[in-house]
Design a protein around this motif. Structure first.
Motif, PDB file in Angstrom:
ATOM      1  N   ILE A  16       0.849  -1.189   0.000  1.00 37.05           N
ATOM      2  CA  ILE A  16       0.000   0.000   0.000  1.00 37.05           C
ATOM      3  C   ILE A  16       0.888   1.244   0.000  1.00 37.05           C
ATOM      4  CG2 ILE A  16      -1.888   1.184   1.207  1.00 37.05           C
ATOM      5  CD1 ILE A  16      -2.567  -1.716   0.533  1.00 37.05           C
ATOM      6  N   VAL A  17       0.552   2.215  -0.841  1.00 32.62           N
ATOM      7  CA  VAL A  17       1.250   3.501  -0.831  1.00 32.62           C
ATOM      8  C   VAL A  17       0.203   4.583  -0.600  1.00 32.62           C
ATOM      9  CG1 VAL A  17       2.508   5.182  -2.246  1.00 32.62           C
ATOM     10  CG2 VAL A  17       3.145   2.769  -2.324  1.00 32.62           C
ATOM     11  N   HIS A  18       0.469   5.445   0.387  1.00 29.25           N
ATOM     12  CA  HIS A  18      -0.432   6.564   0.649  1.00 29.25           C
ATOM     13  C   HIS A  18       0.254   7.873   0.275  1.00 29.25           C
ATOM     14  CE1 HIS A  18      -3.309   4.139   2.883  1.00 29.25           C
ATOM     15  NE2 HIS A  18      -2.364   3.693   3.677  1.00 29.25           N
ATOM     16  N   ALA A  19      -0.495   8.753  -0.392  1.00 29.87           N
ATOM     17  CA  ALA A  19       0.032  10.072  -0.755  1.00 29.87           C
ATOM     18  C   ALA A  19      -1.008  11.117  -0.392  1.00 29.87           C
ATOM     19  CB  ALA A  19       0.337  10.124  -2.246  1.00 29.87           C
ATOM     20  N   VAL A  20      -0.560  12.358  -0.243  1.00 35.39           N
ATOM     21  CA  VAL A  20      -1.480  13.430   0.147  1.00 35.39           C
ATOM     22  C   VAL A  20      -1.448  14.507  -0.936  1.00 35.39           C
ATOM     23  CG1 VAL A  20       0.256  14.696   1.520  1.00 35.39           C
ATOM     24  CG2 VAL A  20      -2.185  14.938   2.052  1.00 35.39           C
ATOM     25  N   MET A  21      -2.604  15.133  -1.198  1.00 41.86           N
ATOM     26  CA  MET A  21      -2.652  16.146  -2.243  1.00 41.86           C
ATOM     27  C   MET A  21      -1.962  17.414  -1.772  1.00 41.86           C
ATOM     28  SD  MET A  21      -5.847  17.461  -4.492  1.00 41.86           S
ATOM     29  CE  MET A  21      -6.384  18.890  -3.609  1.00 41.86           C
ATOM     30  N   THR A  22      -1.097  17.969  -2.625  1.00 46.00           N
ATOM     31  CA  THR A  22      -0.397  19.194  -2.256  1.00 46.00           C
ATOM     32  C   THR A  22      -0.808  20.366  -3.125  1.00 46.00           C
ATOM     33  OG1 THR A  22       1.456  18.522  -3.647  1.00 46.00           O
ATOM     34  CG2 THR A  22       1.626  18.046  -1.288  1.00 46.00           C
ATOM     35  N   SER A  23      -1.327  20.118  -4.342  1.00 45.06           N
ATOM     36  CA  SER A  23      -1.773  21.261  -5.136  1.00 45.06           C
ATOM     37  C   SER A  23      -2.746  20.820  -6.218  1.00 45.06           C
ATOM     38  CB  SER A  23      -0.588  22.009  -5.759  1.00 45.06           C
ATOM     39  OG  SER A  23       0.029  21.199  -6.726  1.00 45.06           O
TER      40      SER A  23
END
Lengths: 296, 52
Positions: free
Chosen positions: A272-279
């Motif tokens: 699992i890879v989690h990423a967060v929105m930055t723009s």
């Protein structure tokens, strides 16, 4: 009188022996076993290479269909809304650190048929750019293997999602062993400027999904990469590992989650890879996100 | 088995070689386009989703 031994008759090649029945049976069994072995090898070739060719064609078609739909004049009423139809592409993903040619059309649904065309969006999870968890599954071996290398994604690597109206830039969250020493904002690598760990191990674990405590607690276990059991569906809930926390409880982060099989060639676990929105950049601005130039 | 198939093929050796090649390619195509796509979803090693 004539005692001389007549010269030996020139040696005849022995007449071809007719195989006994037992011989024939044993040989046939051997041939069948060798044939089955070759079939298994051929299946490996099929899994690892041939499905790639089949999927490449389907992915190309899905991409062309997507392009066609995006070209249609936008309806001003719902120009920003993202419309999804089962089994059809609705977005594209790019990972600049995997090279400029890494792009895949994302389809709605995670059934086998969608996944053999490209990465599939878990139905019911958030859509790109929205608060919650935009979760996508993809094959790691064969079928185009879109998620073959997601174990190599580093924290802060950009994952860019394109929809008909916008570019959304997500960045991989800090990994579990990086959170404790995550540097202050002005000391970070340029890539990481906008990436704050959501994870805070100093907080009590027993209350982490408590609806009133808010984000800091809810995201206590959300890190850039994790390996879970296949039945751990909570990694794709709006707040990973807190399926009870609903979007109505308060503001949520806009996450992107990738899931694939782990280890390679096995379905024992999930990576699992989690990423967060930055723009977010509306396409109407006419520019591509600068993150596209981050090639390493 | 293979010897028996070889003896059943009609014609001189050159023609037999050609026929055998066509047979092998036919079997490979049958496996690739029909058998493997049917077997594959029944095997457990390509599951990539999590199920609650």
């Amino acid at each position: 009188m004539d005692t001389a031994v007549s010269p030996a008759a020139p040696e005849q090649p022995p007449p071809p022996e007719r195989d006994s029945r037992g011989r024939t049976v044993v040989r046939t069994i051997g041939e069948v076993l060798i044939t089955l072995g070759l079939v298994v090898l051929l299946f490996v070739v099929y899994e690892v290479y041939v499905t790639d060719w089949f999927s490449a064609g389907k992915q190309r078609d899905a991409n062309a269909a997507l392009e066609e739909r995006w070209k249609a004049p936008p309806d001003p009423e719902r120009s920003r809304r993202i419309e999804v139809t089962d089994g059809e592409a609705f977005a594209r993903m790019y990972v600049p650190s995997f090279g400029a040619d890494y792009q895949f059309a994302i389809l709605e649904g995670t059934d086998d048929k969608s996944l053999e065309i490209g990465p599939g969006h878990y139905k019911g999870t958030a859509l790109p750019g929205l608060p919650g968890n935009f979760a996508i599954a993809g094959h790691r071996v064969g079928k185009g293997a879109p998620f073959n290398d997601i174990d190599l994604l580093n924290s802060c690597d950009a994952i860019i999602v394109e929809t008909h109206a916008s570019w959304f830039v997500y960045r991989v969250l800090p990994k579990a062993d990086e959170v404790a020493g995550w540097p202050a904002k002005d000391q970070r690598r340029p890539k990481c400027r906008d990436v704050e760990p959501l994870w805070d191990r100093s907080l009590a674990n027993n209350k982490r999904c408590d609806p009133v405590l808010g984000q800091k607690y809810w995201y206590r276990d959300t890190v850039g990469q994790e390996i879970v059991r296949p039945e751990d569906g909570s990694v794709i809930s709006p707040v990973p590992h807190c399926p009870s926390v609903q979007p109505s409880f308060g503001p949520l982060a806009s996450l992107l989650t990738l899931t694939t099989c782990h280890p390679r060639f096995s379905d024992r676990q999930r990576l699992i890879v989690h990423a967060v929105m930055t723009s977010e950049i509306p396409k109407s601005m006419g520019i591509r996100p600068p993150e596209f130039t981050e090639t390493s | 088995m293979y010897g028996w198939i070889w003896r059943q093929l009609p014609g001189p050796t050159a023609v037999k070689v050609l026929e055998a090649t066509v047979l092998v390619l036919g079997v490979i195509a049958l496996l690739m386009f029909v058998v493997f796509p049917w077997v594959e979803p029944k095997l457990p090693f390509n599951n990539v989703t999590t199920t609650p």
